[in-house]
Design a protein around this motif. Structure first.
Motif, mmCIF file in Angstrom:
data_model
loop_
_atom_site.group_PDB
_atom_site.id
_atom_site.type_symbol
_atom_site.label_atom_id
_atom_site.label_comp_id
_atom_site.label_asym_id
_atom_site.label_seq_id
_atom_site.Cartn_x
_atom_site.Cartn_y
_atom_site.Cartn_z
ATOM 1 N N GLN A 64 0.815 -1.201 0.000
ATOM 2 C CA GLN A 64 0.000 0.000 0.000
ATOM 3 C C GLN A 64 0.852 1.256 0.000
ATOM 4 O OE1 GLN A 64 -2.744 -0.230 3.317
ATOM 5 N NE2 GLN A 64 -2.921 -2.434 3.104
ATOM 6 N N GLY A 65 2.138 1.147 0.304
ATOM 7 C CA GLY A 65 2.973 2.313 0.469
ATOM 8 C C GLY A 65 3.970 2.466 -0.659
ATOM 9 N N PRO A 66 4.997 3.287 -0.425
ATOM 10 C CA PRO A 66 6.008 3.532 -1.449
ATOM 11 C C PRO A 66 6.878 2.312 -1.677
ATOM 12 C CG PRO A 66 6.655 4.505 0.636
ATOM 13 C CD PRO A 66 5.260 3.991 0.831
ATOM 14 N N ALA A 67 7.614 2.326 -2.781
ATOM 15 C CA ALA A 67 8.490 1.213 -3.099
ATOM 16 C C ALA A 67 9.581 1.070 -2.051
ATOM 17 C CB ALA A 67 9.104 1.424 -4.483
ATOM 18 N N LEU A 207 3.925 1.939 12.943
ATOM 19 C CA LEU A 207 4.472 1.774 11.594
ATOM 20 C C LEU A 207 3.283 1.470 10.693
ATOM 21 C CD1 LEU A 207 7.008 1.623 9.804
ATOM 22 C CD2 LEU A 207 7.090 -0.830 10.303
ATOM 23 N N ASP A 208 2.927 2.435 9.851
ATOM 24 C CA ASP A 208 1.685 2.340 9.091
ATOM 25 C C ASP A 208 1.962 2.131 7.605
ATOM 26 O OD1 ASP A 208 0.021 2.875 11.351
ATOM 27 O OD2 ASP A 208 0.567 4.985 11.182
ATOM 28 N N PRO A 209 1.163 1.282 6.946
ATOM 29 C CA PRO A 209 1.312 1.107 5.493
ATOM 30 C C PRO A 209 0.814 2.343 4.744
ATOM 31 C CG PRO A 209 0.125 -0.737 6.501
ATOM 32 C CD PRO A 209 0.167 0.360 7.507
ATOM 33 N N GLY A 210 1.639 2.842 3.862
ATOM 34 C CA GLY A 210 1.200 3.890 2.961
ATOM 35 C C GLY A 210 1.176 5.291 3.503
ATOM 36 N N LYS A 211 1.527 5.487 4.759
ATOM 37 C CA LYS A 211 1.552 6.849 5.298
ATOM 38 C C LYS A 211 2.647 6.960 6.350
ATOM 39 C CE LYS A 211 -2.038 5.998 8.815
ATOM 40 N NZ LYS A 211 -3.331 6.468 9.355
ATOM 41 N N PRO A 212 3.278 8.128 6.438
ATOM 42 C CA PRO A 212 4.377 8.290 7.396
ATOM 43 C C PRO A 212 3.872 8.277 8.828
ATOM 44 C CG PRO A 212 3.868 10.380 6.317
ATOM 45 C CD PRO A 212 3.062 9.331 5.618
ATOM 46 N N GLY A 213 4.640 7.649 9.681
ATOM 47 C CA GLY A 213 4.329 7.610 11.100
ATOM 48 C C GLY A 213 5.596 7.822 11.911
ATOM 49 N N GLU A 214 5.433 8.266 13.141
ATOM 50 C CA GLU A 214 6.573 8.524 14.001
ATOM 51 C C GLU A 214 6.850 7.321 14.903
ATOM 52 O OE1 GLU A 214 8.276 11.858 17.177
ATOM 53 O OE2 GLU A 214 6.114 11.513 17.000
ATOM 54 N N LEU A 215 8.108 6.929 14.960
ATOM 55 C CA LEU A 215 8.567 5.893 15.874
ATOM 56 C C LEU A 215 9.497 6.556 16.877
ATOM 57 C CD1 LEU A 215 9.398 3.097 13.266
ATOM 58 C CD2 LEU A 215 7.424 3.153 14.812
ATOM 59 N N PRO A 259 20.186 14.686 22.759
ATOM 60 C CA PRO A 259 20.976 13.472 23.051
ATOM 61 C C PRO A 259 20.281 12.467 23.958
ATOM 62 C CG PRO A 259 21.740 15.288 24.397
ATOM 63 C CD PRO A 259 20.677 15.863 23.490
ATOM 64 N N GLY A 260 18.994 12.334 23.825
ATOM 65 C CA GLY A 260 18.267 11.339 24.597
ATOM 66 C C GLY A 260 17.375 11.976 25.647
ATOM 67 N N PRO A 261 16.596 11.108 26.329
ATOM 68 C CA PRO A 261 16.587 9.654 26.151
ATOM 69 C C PRO A 261 15.810 9.171 24.928
ATOM 70 C CG PRO A 261 14.973 10.273 27.783
ATOM 71 C CD PRO A 261 15.686 11.545 27.412
ATOM 72 N N ASP A 262 15.007 10.066 24.312
ATOM 73 C CA ASP A 262 14.189 9.639 23.180
ATOM 74 C C ASP A 262 14.870 9.969 21.863
ATOM 75 O OD1 ASP A 262 12.207 8.719 24.852
ATOM 76 O OD2 ASP A 262 11.105 10.621 24.839
ATOM 77 N N VAL A 263 14.775 9.030 20.910
ATOM 78 C CA VAL A 263 15.243 9.223 19.547
ATOM 79 C C VAL A 263 14.047 8.985 18.636
ATOM 80 C CG1 VAL A 263 16.940 8.570 17.807
ATOM 81 C CG2 VAL A 263 17.508 8.334 20.232
ATOM 82 N N SER A 264 13.791 9.934 17.727
ATOM 83 C CA SER A 264 12.574 9.889 16.922
ATOM 84 C C SER A 264 12.905 9.693 15.445
ATOM 85 C CB SER A 264 11.785 11.191 17.109
ATOM 86 O OG SER A 264 10.671 11.244 16.239
ATOM 87 N N PHE A 265 12.057 8.913 14.768
ATOM 88 C CA PHE A 265 12.223 8.635 13.344
ATOM 89 C C PHE A 265 10.861 8.709 12.664
ATOM 90 C CE2 PHE A 265 15.478 6.373 15.663
ATOM 91 C CZ PHE A 265 16.635 6.587 14.929
ATOM 92 N N THR A 266 10.874 9.021 11.379
ATOM 93 C CA THR A 266 9.675 8.965 10.554
ATOM 94 C C THR A 266 9.844 7.856 9.530
ATOM 95 O OG1 THR A 266 9.202 11.322 10.819
ATOM 96 C CG2 THR A 266 8.200 10.205 8.940
ATOM 97 N N ALA A 267 8.864 6.961 9.466
ATOM 98 C CA ALA A 267 8.952 5.806 8.572
ATOM 99 C C ALA A 267 7.602 5.543 7.933
ATOM 100 C CB ALA A 267 9.420 4.572 9.328
ATOM 101 N N THR A 268 7.634 5.011 6.714
ATOM 102 C CA THR A 268 6.427 4.594 6.012
ATOM 103 C C THR A 268 6.601 3.155 5.555
ATOM 104 O OG1 THR A 268 6.081 6.848 5.186
ATOM 105 C CG2 THR A 268 4.864 5.073 4.093
ATOM 106 N N ALA A 269 5.717 2.271 5.991
ATOM 107 C CA ALA A 269 5.790 0.869 5.566
ATOM 108 C C ALA A 269 5.221 0.738 4.158
ATOM 109 C CB ALA A 269 5.015 -0.020 6.524
ATOM 110 N N PRO A 270 5.873 -0.017 3.274
ATOM 111 C CA PRO A 270 5.335 -0.205 1.928
ATOM 112 C C PRO A 270 4.116 -1.114 1.895
ATOM 113 C CG PRO A 270 7.303 -1.516 2.208
ATOM 114 C CD PRO A 270 7.169 -0.686 3.445
#
Length: 322
Positions: A64-67, A207-215, A259-270
């Motif tokens: 459902q998401g990007p390649a 982690l959501d298919p087809g749309k960016p989500g924050e981890l 520098p912590g304790p939280d580290v944040s990322f944006t990801a989109t599941a394909p």
């Protein structure tokens, strides 16, 4: 039906039966020569459904998401060529090159996250992970030590951006084999925390298919938040996500943070399915890797500790070689 047609039909049926038997036989037993990597189109590979609950099977979820990257050995005019597609268990040296459309070894790369090229090796069952930093010779040959603990099927990923023209980031994947008797490990169960070398890492977000989500990953030690993480590859953490089954490689982007304790990322599941997340973080001069199992598409993000805590992807195991 004349005799010629009958013979042709019989030969086709026999070839199909042999191909099916070969596919079944290739999935079990001892590991020998590396499997052939298909040069399928990027768009076609990206639409392959994610595996549900198995290693190498495919579930019902559609992309459902990007390649995703890393599904083919050649893409965008570049090819990942392993000089050592088979290595022995334990300490070995990997040698490889990236070749252009004319078959020449690439020697010009853009620097991204502090490196010209990021090289990942993961077992097909996603319980072994190595983030390596190979050295490039003048002729374009890369080399790096690696410690792969046991026989099995592995995959190597090269993540890079050539400096030629306006080439964008490319992720290529090639099969790597450690010969010997092989029994894949089960996928580690879903859980909200992981532990590595006395550090506890928690995971929140989806982690959501087809749309960016924050981890969001939080690091603590002895029950206290770690607030002095050290930069690693230009950020306070580096996250790699691989899809169970075909090991599709996700580009995960770090967000601005301290520098912590939280580290944040944006990801989109394909696609919906099961993924493994590998977080590299540095503290007190050492890089450690926390591993998680995540299901995309069910509205939850939960994690599991790595199945082999005695073999972390740290410096001493060759997981972060320079």
């Amino acid at each position: 039906m004349n005799t010629g047609v009958k013979i042709t039909a019989f030969a086709a049926a026999l070839a199909a039966a042999f191909g099916a038997a070969y596919g079944v036989g290739a999935g079990v037993g001892p590991v020998g020569a590396p499997a052939r990597t298909e040069h399928a189109s990027h768009a076609t590979q990206a639409k392959a459904p994610a595996a549900e609950g198995g290693h190498g099977g495919h579930g019902q979820a559609a992309a459902q998401g990007p390649a995703a990257g890393g599904l083919q050995v050649s893409d965008a005019g570049y090819t990942l060529s392993l000089d050592t597609p088979q290595v022995a268990p334990g300490q070995s040296e990997l040698r490889f090159s990236v070749k252009d459309a004319a078959g020449r070894k690439v020697t010009g790369y853009k620097t991204e996250h502090g490196k010209e090229l990021h090289f990942i090796v993961a077992s097909r069952d996603l319980t072994v992970f190595r983030h390596l930093h190979p050295v490039r010779a003048e002729d374009g040959t890369w080399s790096t030590p690696v410690d792969l603990p046991a026989a099995g099927a592995y995959k190597a990923f090269a993540d890079f951006a050539p400096s030629a023209g306006d080439a964008k980031n490319v992720t290529l994947g090639a099969d790597l084999t450690v010969p010997g008797a092989y029994a894949p490990n089960p996928m580690p169960p879903v859980a909200p925390t992981a532990e590595v070398d006395g550090y506890q890492v928690s995971l929140a977000g989806t982690l959501d298919p087809g749309k960016p989500g924050e981890l969001r990953l939080g690091v603590s030690k002895d029950g206290r938040p770690v607030t002095d993480l050290e930069p690693y590859l230009g950020a306070y953490g580096h996250l790699v996500a691989l899809r169970d089954g075909d090991l599709a490689y996700l580009h995960v982007h770090p967000n601005e943070g301290g520098p912590g304790p939280d580290v944040s990322f944006t990801a989109t599941a394909p696609s919906a399915g099961t993924y493994r997340l590998f977080l590299d973080f540095q503290h007190q001069g050492k890089v450690r890797t926390a591993a998680f199992t995540v299901r995309a598409g069910d509205g939850q993000a939960a994690a599991a500790p790595a199945a082999q805590p005695a073999q972390p992807a740290g410096e001493e195991q060759g997981g972060h070689s320079h």
